[in-house]
Design a protein around this motif. Sequence first.
Motif, PDB file in Angstrom:
ATOM      1  N   PRO A 123       2.703  -4.767  -0.840  1.00 39.84           N
ATOM      2  CA  PRO A 123       2.842  -3.852  -1.978  1.00 39.84           C
ATOM      3  C   PRO A 123       1.781  -2.742  -1.983  1.00 39.84           C
ATOM      4  O   PRO A 123       2.081  -1.594  -2.300  1.00 39.84           O
ATOM      5  CB  PRO A 123       2.694  -4.751  -3.207  1.00 39.84           C
ATOM      6  CG  PRO A 123       3.039  -6.111  -2.722  1.00 39.84           C
ATOM      7  CD  PRO A 123       2.622  -6.160  -1.287  1.00 39.84           C
ATOM      8  N   LEU A 124       0.560  -3.079  -1.614  1.00 40.89           N
ATOM      9  CA  LEU A 124      -0.490  -2.045  -1.568  1.00 40.89           C
ATOM     10  C   LEU A 124      -0.203  -0.992  -0.508  1.00 40.89           C
ATOM     11  O   LEU A 124      -0.423   0.198  -0.725  1.00 40.89           O
ATOM     12  CB  LEU A 124      -1.859  -2.687  -1.315  1.00 40.89           C
ATOM     13  CG  LEU A 124      -2.531  -3.316  -2.525  1.00 40.89           C
ATOM     14  CD1 LEU A 124      -3.834  -4.005  -2.124  1.00 40.89           C
ATOM     15  CD2 LEU A 124      -2.789  -2.279  -3.603  1.00 40.89           C
ATOM     16  N   TRP A 141       2.584   1.243  -1.822  1.00 43.30           N
ATOM     17  CA  TRP A 141       2.029   2.120  -2.850  1.00 43.30           C
ATOM     18  C   TRP A 141       1.217   3.238  -2.196  1.00 43.30           C
ATOM     19  O   TRP A 141       1.355   4.404  -2.574  1.00 43.30           O
ATOM     20  CB  TRP A 141       1.140   1.320  -3.807  1.00 43.30           C
ATOM     21  CG  TRP A 141       0.424   2.196  -4.781  1.00 43.30           C
ATOM     22  CD1 TRP A 141       0.916   2.699  -5.945  1.00 43.30           C
ATOM     23  CD2 TRP A 141      -0.910   2.674  -4.653  1.00 43.30           C
ATOM     24  NE1 TRP A 141      -0.036   3.476  -6.550  1.00 43.30           N
ATOM     25  CE2 TRP A 141      -1.170   3.473  -5.775  1.00 43.30           C
ATOM     26  CE3 TRP A 141      -1.918   2.509  -3.704  1.00 43.30           C
ATOM     27  CZ2 TRP A 141      -2.381   4.111  -5.985  1.00 43.30           C
ATOM     28  CZ3 TRP A 141      -3.119   3.144  -3.907  1.00 43.30           C
ATOM     29  CH2 TRP A 141      -3.360   3.930  -5.032  1.00 43.30           C
ATOM     30  N   GLY A 183       3.413   5.790  -0.686  1.00 39.78           N
ATOM     31  CA  GLY A 183       4.008   6.575  -1.767  1.00 39.78           C
ATOM     32  C   GLY A 183       3.061   7.618  -2.317  1.00 39.78           C
ATOM     33  O   GLY A 183       3.478   8.700  -2.714  1.00 39.78           O
ATOM     34  N   GLN A 184       1.780   7.311  -2.325  1.00 40.82           N
ATOM     35  CA  GLN A 184       0.817   8.276  -2.846  1.00 40.82           C
ATOM     36  C   GLN A 184       0.579   9.445  -1.889  1.00 40.82           C
ATOM     37  O   GLN A 184       0.098  10.492  -2.288  1.00 40.82           O
ATOM     38  CB  GLN A 184      -0.504   7.582  -3.191  1.00 40.82           C
ATOM     39  CG  GLN A 184      -0.374   6.579  -4.316  1.00 40.82           C
ATOM     40  CD  GLN A 184       0.385   7.111  -5.516  1.00 40.82           C
ATOM     41  OE1 GLN A 184       0.005   8.096  -6.119  1.00 40.82           O
ATOM     42  NE2 GLN A 184       1.489   6.456  -5.860  1.00 40.82           N
ATOM     43  N   ALA A 211       7.052   9.673  -5.033  1.00 42.16           N
ATOM     44  CA  ALA A 211       6.784   8.321  -5.514  1.00 42.16           C
ATOM     45  C   ALA A 211       6.557   8.261  -7.016  1.00 42.16           C
ATOM     46  O   ALA A 211       6.754   7.223  -7.621  1.00 42.16           O
ATOM     47  CB  ALA A 211       5.564   7.749  -4.791  1.00 42.16           C
ATOM     48  N   ASN A 212       6.160   9.344  -7.608  1.00 40.93           N
ATOM     49  CA  ASN A 212       5.852   9.343  -9.036  1.00 40.93           C
ATOM     50  C   ASN A 212       6.943  10.001  -9.870  1.00 40.93           C
ATOM     51  O   ASN A 212       6.695  10.461 -10.975  1.00 40.93           O
ATOM     52  CB  ASN A 212       4.500  10.011  -9.274  1.00 40.93           C
ATOM     53  CG  ASN A 212       3.377   9.222  -8.635  1.00 40.93           C
ATOM     54  OD1 ASN A 212       3.412   7.998  -8.620  1.00 40.93           O
ATOM     55  ND2 ASN A 212       2.401   9.896  -8.073  1.00 40.93           N
TER      56      ASN A 212
END
Length: 190
Positions: free
Chosen positions: A21-22, A25, A28-29, A35-36
């Motif tokens: 998951p990290l 994430w 995505g950043q 991602a947001n």
Amino acid sequence: MLRTTLTLIVTTLVLFGILYPLSIWAIGQLLPHQANGKPLYINGELRGFENIAQAFTSAPYFWSRPSDVDYNGADTGGSNFGPSNQAFHEQVKGRIAFLLEQHPEKKASDIPVDLVTSSGSGLDPHISLQAAIFQLERVAKARGISENTLMEMLERHTQGALLGLFGPKETIHVLKLNIELDQKYPLTNP
């Protein structure tokens, strides 16, 4: 044997419960607008998100598809009701009744399916061109503008299907359309 089992459990937990998951994430950043939810700012003010539907319920605005997650971007998902599910039928009947109440000049057969059913994610920011045209008279009257003027705006906002293959042939991004409506035809009494 117990030690091997516990090692496997802890390793799996760390890999798939923390590291995976990290890493997703972090990736995505690197693409923060994707991602947001692709935030939409107008004059420095956050107006919504390009990839997440917004709730519009008043007459001067085009309404989005119904959402089974109350337009909550942190809680995506459909109702998972099948087409023969009685709860689904009741939900659709209620939505049809509401739309006919708001559009008394229309018949149930005029209502496009995307105005009474939610998308798989519950957050689809688009409606079909037919769904926008269904709402055209209400929005034009509430804004005090001609239906022809509003139809021209719909045509400018119409997009083709994804890769020309997926989804309705003609869709409209509801938030972008409503933002342009507010900019060009501001409400005197919002």
